[in-house]
Design a protein around this motif. Structure first.
Motif, mmCIF file in Angstrom:
data_model
loop_
_atom_site.group_PDB
_atom_site.id
_atom_site.type_symbol
_atom_site.label_atom_id
_atom_site.label_comp_id
_atom_site.label_asym_id
_atom_site.label_seq_id
_atom_site.Cartn_x
_atom_site.Cartn_y
_atom_site.Cartn_z
ATOM 1 N N GLU A 1 -5.592 -13.713 13.808
ATOM 2 C CA GLU A 1 -4.832 -13.067 12.734
ATOM 3 C C GLU A 1 -3.930 -11.969 13.291
ATOM 4 O OE1 GLU A 1 -5.621 -11.186 8.291
ATOM 5 O OE2 GLU A 1 -7.062 -10.776 9.892
ATOM 6 N N TYR A 2 -2.642 -12.069 12.951
ATOM 7 C CA TYR A 2 -1.648 -11.052 13.277
ATOM 8 C C TYR A 2 -1.288 -10.332 11.973
ATOM 9 C CZ TYR A 2 -0.992 -13.307 17.824
ATOM 10 O OH TYR A 2 -1.187 -13.828 19.084
ATOM 11 N N VAL A 3 -1.367 -9.020 11.996
ATOM 12 C CA VAL A 3 -1.069 -8.223 10.802
ATOM 13 C C VAL A 3 0.168 -7.387 11.079
ATOM 14 C CG1 VAL A 3 -1.894 -6.512 9.156
ATOM 15 C CG2 VAL A 3 -3.513 -8.138 10.187
ATOM 16 N N PHE A 4 1.252 -7.707 10.410
ATOM 17 C CA PHE A 4 2.515 -6.968 10.549
ATOM 18 C C PHE A 4 2.570 -5.898 9.462
ATOM 19 C CE2 PHE A 4 3.237 -11.146 12.318
ATOM 20 C CZ PHE A 4 3.937 -10.885 13.485
ATOM 21 N N GLU A 5 2.973 -4.684 9.852
ATOM 22 C CA GLU A 5 3.124 -3.592 8.897
ATOM 23 C C GLU A 5 4.550 -3.069 8.929
ATOM 24 O OE1 GLU A 5 0.288 -0.485 9.411
ATOM 25 O OE2 GLU A 5 -1.393 -1.682 8.652
ATOM 26 N N VAL A 6 5.148 -2.971 7.758
ATOM 27 C CA VAL A 6 6.507 -2.462 7.617
ATOM 28 C C VAL A 6 6.433 -1.223 6.734
ATOM 29 C CG1 VAL A 6 8.856 -2.961 6.852
ATOM 30 C CG2 VAL A 6 7.437 -4.792 7.815
ATOM 31 N N LEU B 1 0.855 -1.185 0.000
ATOM 32 C CA LEU B 1 0.000 0.000 0.000
ATOM 33 C C LEU B 1 0.892 1.235 0.000
ATOM 34 C CD1 LEU B 1 -2.487 -1.141 2.801
ATOM 35 C CD2 LEU B 1 -2.770 -1.415 0.335
ATOM 36 N N GLU B 2 0.285 2.382 -0.341
ATOM 37 C CA GLU B 2 1.025 3.637 -0.314
ATOM 38 C C GLU B 2 0.268 4.643 0.543
ATOM 39 O OE1 GLU B 2 3.055 6.983 -3.279
ATOM 40 O OE2 GLU B 2 2.053 5.215 -4.117
ATOM 41 N N GLU B 3 0.963 5.168 1.564
ATOM 42 C CA GLU B 3 0.354 6.149 2.472
ATOM 43 C C GLU B 3 1.330 7.285 2.712
ATOM 44 O OE1 GLU B 3 -0.842 4.294 6.064
ATOM 45 O OE2 GLU B 3 -2.216 2.864 5.098
ATOM 46 N N ASN B 4 0.891 8.507 2.392
ATOM 47 C CA ASN B 4 1.687 9.717 2.638
ATOM 48 C C ASN B 4 3.081 9.638 2.017
ATOM 49 O OD1 ASN B 4 -0.471 10.743 4.214
ATOM 50 N ND2 ASN B 4 0.327 9.664 6.034
ATOM 51 N N GLY B 5 3.151 9.131 0.835
ATOM 52 C CA GLY B 5 4.423 9.066 0.124
ATOM 53 C C GLY B 5 5.316 7.920 0.528
ATOM 54 N N LEU C 1 5.744 3.655 1.340
ATOM 55 C CA LEU C 1 5.160 2.356 1.047
ATOM 56 C C LEU C 1 4.913 1.601 2.347
ATOM 57 C CD1 LEU C 1 7.275 1.213 -2.037
ATOM 58 C CD2 LEU C 1 4.977 2.189 -2.018
ATOM 59 N N VAL C 2 3.770 0.946 2.418
ATOM 60 C CA VAL C 2 3.417 0.135 3.572
ATOM 61 C C VAL C 2 3.280 -1.308 3.101
ATOM 62 C CG1 VAL C 2 1.772 -0.281 5.416
ATOM 63 C CG2 VAL C 2 2.220 2.066 4.664
ATOM 64 N N TYR C 3 4.054 -2.180 3.717
ATOM 65 C CA TYR C 3 4.002 -3.600 3.383
ATOM 66 C C TYR C 3 3.262 -4.311 4.515
ATOM 67 C CZ TYR C 3 7.604 -2.365 -0.008
ATOM 68 O OH TYR C 3 8.305 -1.780 -1.040
ATOM 69 N N ARG C 4 2.134 -4.895 4.179
ATOM 70 C CA ARG C 4 1.279 -5.516 5.190
ATOM 71 C C ARG C 4 1.331 -7.039 5.012
ATOM 72 N NH1 ARG C 4 -4.215 -2.649 5.486
ATOM 73 N NH2 ARG C 4 -2.834 -1.102 6.434
ATOM 74 N N PHE C 5 1.678 -7.717 6.114
ATOM 75 C CA PHE C 5 1.809 -9.176 6.123
ATOM 76 C C PHE C 5 0.790 -9.745 7.099
ATOM 77 C CE2 PHE C 5 5.881 -7.308 5.154
ATOM 78 C CZ PHE C 5 6.405 -8.084 4.129
ATOM 79 N N SER C 6 -0.069 -10.623 6.624
ATOM 80 C CA SER C 6 -1.080 -11.242 7.476
ATOM 81 C C SER C 6 -0.671 -12.670 7.816
ATOM 82 C CB SER C 6 -2.448 -11.258 6.782
ATOM 83 O OG SER C 6 -2.907 -9.937 6.564
ATOM 84 N N TYR C 7 -0.836 -12.999 9.084
ATOM 85 C CA TYR C 7 -0.469 -14.343 9.551
ATOM 86 C C TYR C 7 -1.560 -14.863 10.480
ATOM 87 C CZ TYR C 7 1.802 -18.026 12.282
ATOM 88 O OH TYR C 7 2.082 -19.209 12.913
ATOM 89 N N GLU C 8 -2.135 -15.990 10.133
ATOM 90 C CA GLU C 8 -3.171 -16.625 10.948
ATOM 91 C C GLU C 8 -2.524 -17.702 11.816
ATOM 92 O OE1 GLU C 8 -7.135 -16.908 12.235
ATOM 93 O OE2 GLU C 8 -6.355 -15.563 10.676
ATOM 94 N N HIS C 9 -2.547 -17.473 13.136
ATOM 95 C CA HIS C 9 -1.944 -18.436 14.048
ATOM 96 C C HIS C 9 -3.036 -19.296 14.667
ATOM 97 C CE1 HIS C 9 1.315 -20.056 16.438
ATOM 98 N NE2 HIS C 9 0.526 -19.990 17.506
#
Length: 416
Positions: free
Chosen positions: A172-177, A67-71, A73-81
């Motif tokens: 669900e754990y959502v990691f954002e980088v 995704l792109e936010e405020n110039g 890049l946001v990388y979103r990783f979803s993990y279902e434990h």
């Protein structure tokens, strides 16, 4: 039928050895004793096939949604434990070294935990190593642990815990980088299962140790068996065919070798001809070790070859050949070597299994150099394989030796 079954077992075992070596890199085997090489692996992990029989966490590689936010890049990783235990660690790879990075995670209970914020000091970051402070500060009210309690658990264990009971929080754990740049990050959920035989307390892949130990054990056992058979045949033929004072002297030496207690003398010889120190492995030339084993083992075999040679030498057809001018080498090759060779081949199959066991015993007590099945087993036991329930560390080399011995026993039976 027995011999055919033995040959089939040995062919399967040979294929197992070949495919095992093909599946392990030379770099891994060369670094088996380099503990720093394995630091990124989970420690005391279960084998990967445990996920089929138990509710254990496998290792997973996550793909991002960009995704792109405020110039930025946001990388979103979803993990279902969905497992009852917790991952060993969470690793972030491909980060922009020296760039500004923000990493956070949204837990299944709705709590967002900031994991990292600032300049990336490395392209790869670990939740356990680099992000503990953010986890502790964000979850202190939820976990409600004492200061000493936090020390007992890793950052990953804290992050995946529901509350102070440390029960696993599934969902669900959502990691954002977040960062600016063109790097492509990835996330690895390091599970509690790894490799075919799991890992030890240093993170070493135990399958690598098993394969390396197998190679060294078979190498020592095979060439020791060859030395015993070659020397035994030569000494037996010489003492039996020539006879006289020399033959009697060789026979006396063989009687001495048979009477000697092999294991105590071999221990002394290894101690005399090896270099060793406190906390260090025994180092002895493998060829020298094989020669010592052969020297202390060949007595009975050489005596048997001698008796066969004497028996064949007095046969009428041998006397007739000698009277007609046949030389010693011709007689040995045409009349004596065939039965001796057949016996030697059959004996070598039994001998090989014995030498494999002997090498493993000496490795178990640390009396030979390098990694072998014996040293693999004692190291596993020192790390609590028996009391900790890591039975597969012990079963793997034991089962391999049993299969090899069974195949050799069937081949030597001579039936079918």
């Amino acid at each position: 039928m027995g011999r055919k079954a033995g040959i089939a077992i040995l062919v399967i075992f040979a294929l197992f050895v070949a495919f095992s070596n093909a599946g392990v890199s030379d770099e891994d085997m060369a670094n088996w004793e380099n503990l720093n090489y394995w630091k990124d692996n989970p420690r005391m992990a279960y084998p990967s096939w445990f996920v089929l029989f138990g509710d254990r966490t496998p290792t997973a590689f996550l793909k991002p949604v960009v995704l792109e936010e405020n110039g930025s890049l946001v990388y979103r990783f979803s993990y279902e434990h969905t497992y009852r235990d917790k991952p060993s660690d969470v690793r972030f790879y491909g980060l922009p070294y020296g760039g500004e990075v923000e990493i956070s995670v949204l837990r299944p209970d709705g709590i967002r935990v900031p994991l990292y914020g600032g300049i990336a000091t490395s392209g790869n970051l670990s939740l356990n190593t680099n992000m503990r402070a953010g986890v502790v500060s964000s979850l202190s009210d939820v976990l409600n642990l004492s200061e000493a309690g936090y020390v007992l658990f890793s950052a990953t264990q804290l992050l995946f815990s529901r509350d102070g009971s440390m029960a696993t929080l599934n969902g669900e754990y959502v990691f954002e980088v977040r960062f600016a740049g063109n790097a492509t990050p990835s996330v690895e959920i390091l599970g509690t299962c790894y490799g075919l035989l799991g890992t030890d307390s240093y993170g070493r892949d135990m399958w690598v140790g098993f394969v390396k130990g197998m190679n060294n054990t078979l190498y020592l056992a095979f060439f020791t068996t060859v030395i015993i058979v070659v020397l035994g045949v030569l000494i037996g033929l010489l003492s039996g065919y020539i006879g006289g004072a020399l033959g009697e002297f060789i026979t006396f030496l063989l009687e001495v070798l048979v009477a000697l207690p092999m294991l105590p003398i071999l221990v002394v010889l290894v101690w005399l001809f090896s270099t060793q120190g406190y906390g260090q492995q025994v180092r002895i030339n493998p060829v020298l070790f094989m020669f010592f084993v052969a020297l202390l083992t060949l007595g009975k075999f050489a005596k048997t070859v001698r008796m066969m040679t004497i028996k064949e030498k007095v046969n009428e057809y041998v006397k007739a050949a000698v009277s007609m001018g046949a030389g010693t080498l011709w007689v040995l090759r045409r009349h004596i070597l065939p039965p001796v060779g057949e016996f030697s081949l059959r004996y070598s199959t039994i001998l090989l299994a014995r030498i494999v066991a002997l090498v493993s015993v000496f490795g178990f007590f640390g009396l030979i150099p390098g990694t072998n099945w014996g040293s693999f087993m004692i190291e596993a036991m020192n790390q609590g394989a028996l009391y900790g329930g890591y039975w597969w560390w012990i079963v793997a080399p034991g089962l391999a030796m049993a299969v090899l011995s069974a195949g050799l026993a069937f081949v030597s039976s001579g039936s079918g």
